[in-house]
Design a protein around this motif. Structure first.
Motif, PDB file in Angstrom:
ATOM      1  N   HIS A  45      16.564  -9.355 -27.623  1.00 52.33           N
ATOM      2  CA  HIS A  45      17.120  -8.829 -28.751  1.00 52.33           C
ATOM      3  C   HIS A  45      18.744  -9.079 -28.659  1.00 52.33           C
ATOM      4  O   HIS A  45      19.352  -9.420 -29.704  1.00 52.33           O
ATOM      5  N   PHE A 149       5.354   1.834 -33.537  1.00 47.18           N
ATOM      6  CA  PHE A 149       5.894   1.434 -34.606  1.00 47.18           C
ATOM      7  C   PHE A 149       5.483   1.734 -36.092  1.00 47.18           C
ATOM      8  O   PHE A 149       4.310   1.825 -36.213  1.00 47.18           O
ATOM      9  N   GLU A 153       9.407  -0.774 -39.010  1.00 49.40           N
ATOM     10  CA  GLU A 153       9.583  -1.560 -38.043  1.00 49.40           C
ATOM     11  C   GLU A 153       8.692  -3.085 -38.128  1.00 49.40           C
ATOM     12  O   GLU A 153       9.064  -3.992 -37.879  1.00 49.40           O
ATOM     13  N   LYS A 154       7.568  -2.705 -38.436  1.00 50.41           N
ATOM     14  CA  LYS A 154       6.547  -3.881 -38.522  1.00 50.41           C
ATOM     15  C   LYS A 154       7.166  -4.720 -39.667  1.00 50.41           C
ATOM     16  O   LYS A 154       6.940  -5.923 -39.491  1.00 50.41           O
ATOM     17  N   GLU A 156      10.024  -5.339 -40.829  1.00 54.98           N
ATOM     18  CA  GLU A 156      11.309  -6.113 -40.324  1.00 54.98           C
ATOM     19  C   GLU A 156      10.543  -7.129 -39.178  1.00 54.98           C
ATOM     20  O   GLU A 156      11.562  -8.287 -39.327  1.00 54.98           O
ATOM     21  N   TYR A 157       9.753  -6.802 -38.420  1.00 54.35           N
ATOM     22  CA  TYR A 157       9.567  -7.672 -37.475  1.00 54.35           C
ATOM     23  C   TYR A 157       8.911  -9.048 -38.030  1.00 54.35           C
ATOM     24  O   TYR A 157       9.153 -10.076 -37.359  1.00 54.35           O
ATOM     25  N   HIS A 211      17.929  -2.998 -41.484  1.00 53.39           N
ATOM     26  CA  HIS A 211      17.890  -2.651 -40.287  1.00 53.39           C
ATOM     27  C   HIS A 211      19.202  -1.642 -39.937  1.00 53.39           C
ATOM     28  O   HIS A 211      18.951  -0.945 -39.056  1.00 53.39           O
ATOM     29  N   VAL A 215      19.197   1.807 -37.679  1.00 55.01           N
ATOM     30  CA  VAL A 215      19.638   2.142 -36.374  1.00 55.01           C
ATOM     31  C   VAL A 215      20.870   2.537 -36.081  1.00 55.01           C
ATOM     32  O   VAL A 215      21.572   2.836 -35.157  1.00 55.01           O
ATOM     33  N   TRP A 228      18.522   0.042 -27.835  1.00 54.49           N
ATOM     34  CA  TRP A 228      18.863  -1.611 -27.699  1.00 54.49           C
ATOM     35  C   TRP A 228      19.667  -1.749 -26.703  1.00 54.49           C
ATOM     36  O   TRP A 228      19.719  -2.992 -26.065  1.00 54.49           O
ATOM     37  N   GLU A 241      11.015  10.434 -34.720  1.00 54.63           N
ATOM     38  CA  GLU A 241      10.633   9.104 -34.916  1.00 54.63           C
ATOM     39  C   GLU A 241       9.133   8.768 -34.546  1.00 54.63           C
ATOM     40  O   GLU A 241       8.527   7.834 -35.361  1.00 54.63           O
ATOM     41  N   HIS A 242       8.583   8.882 -33.603  1.00 53.13           N
ATOM     42  CA  HIS A 242       7.475   8.227 -33.299  1.00 53.13           C
ATOM     43  C   HIS A 242       6.411   9.368 -32.398  1.00 53.13           C
ATOM     44  O   HIS A 242       6.411   9.424 -31.301  1.00 53.13           O
TER      45      HIS A 242
END
Length: 268
Positions: A45, A149, A153-154, A156-157, A211, A215, A228, A241-242
């Motif tokens: 990253h 995710f 996020e997916k 963006e990835y 992004h 973040v 990060w 978030e998850h």
């Protein structure tokens, strides 16, 4: 992207104000840390961040050499202006090398293969945006719970994967101008240059609008998601978030603990 994030911002800001006024009581959670990014992933990253920023700055310096901010850079460092082309090319090579490292990480390491599986699109990545929209508009009392995710996020990835391939290919065509014109004609070269330019604008705006919001400016994690840097998220952040991934991690930990405590049936 802007409309999506604006709704998210206002919804989360209203919730924080309600918590501040005592209208909503936050759920108390224990303070634990969970691994979010391995050391490998953080270094990858980091390379991506450095190379991307250099590519954006030097790329637009090449396109708009007389822009006020380019003139300001030139006034500070003439060499930075003169070397902008080579800096751009070197940053591109670094980004592609980082991409190759990432592919090897996905293919040949256990954490990498797990990462790849969790980033694969699912049907819920199509339906979740509509559920989030209903929640942010006040049409639903609960927001969807995400796993490791979310669709955010997916998207963006995989956009990054596509963009890197496209920019790498068109960038190589622009770098080796004479050879490219011989292979693809002047028309093919001009098309590649146009695609390279507009993809650069799209990628830059996506990073700024999409992004950086999630973040940094996301009210739930402002001033920054530190994963990060540290590689870890707190239980409170994970719950927000998850939550599905948090439940999975807790379940795996409980199963491991139970297996460790289970008596050996072969002993007497």
């Amino acid at each position: 992207m802007f409309a999506h994030n604006a709704l998210d911002f206002f919804k989360k800001t209203r919730r924080k104000l309600a918590i501040q006024k005592g209208l909503i009581e936050e759920e108390h959670v224990a303070h634990r840390l969970y691994l979010r990014m391995t050391a490998h992933e953080r270094v990858q990253h980091g390379l991506l961040v450095i190379s991307f920023v250099l590519l954006v700055v030097t790329g637009f310096m090449l396109r708009y050499p007389e822009a006020w901010w380019v003139v300001a850079i030139r006034n500070v460092s003439v060499r930075a202006f003169e070397w902008r082309g080579w800096i751009h090319r070197i940053a591109g090579v670094v980004m592609l090398a980082g991409g190759a490292w990432h592919i090897g990480y996905l293919a040949f390491t256990k954490p990498g293969r797990s990462l790849f599986r969790d980033l694969l699109p699912q049907w819920r990545d199509v339906t979740d945006p509509f559920l989030v929209l209903k929640y942010n508009l006040g049409l639903s009392a609960t927001k969807p719970a995400f796993g490791r995710f979310s669709y955010i996020e997916k998207a963006e990835y995989w956009a990054l994967v596509w963009g890197t391939l496209l920019m790498g290919a068109t960038g190589a065509i622009l770098w080796f101008e004479n050879t490219s014109m011989g292979l693809f004609t002047k028309l093919g070269f001009d098309i590649s240059r146009t695609v390279h330019f507009y993809e650069a604008i799209l990628a830059t705006l996506a990073i700024i609008v999409w992004h950086l919001y999630f973040v940094i400016f996301n009210p739930d994690i402002y001033p920054m998601n530190l994963a990060w840097l540290t590689g870890r998220m707190s239980e409170k952040e994970m719950l927000e978030e998850h939550p599905l991934h948090l439940a999975q991690l807790k379940g795996d930990a409980a199963s491991k603990l139970a297996a460790d405590e289970k008596p050996d049936s072969g002993k007497t």
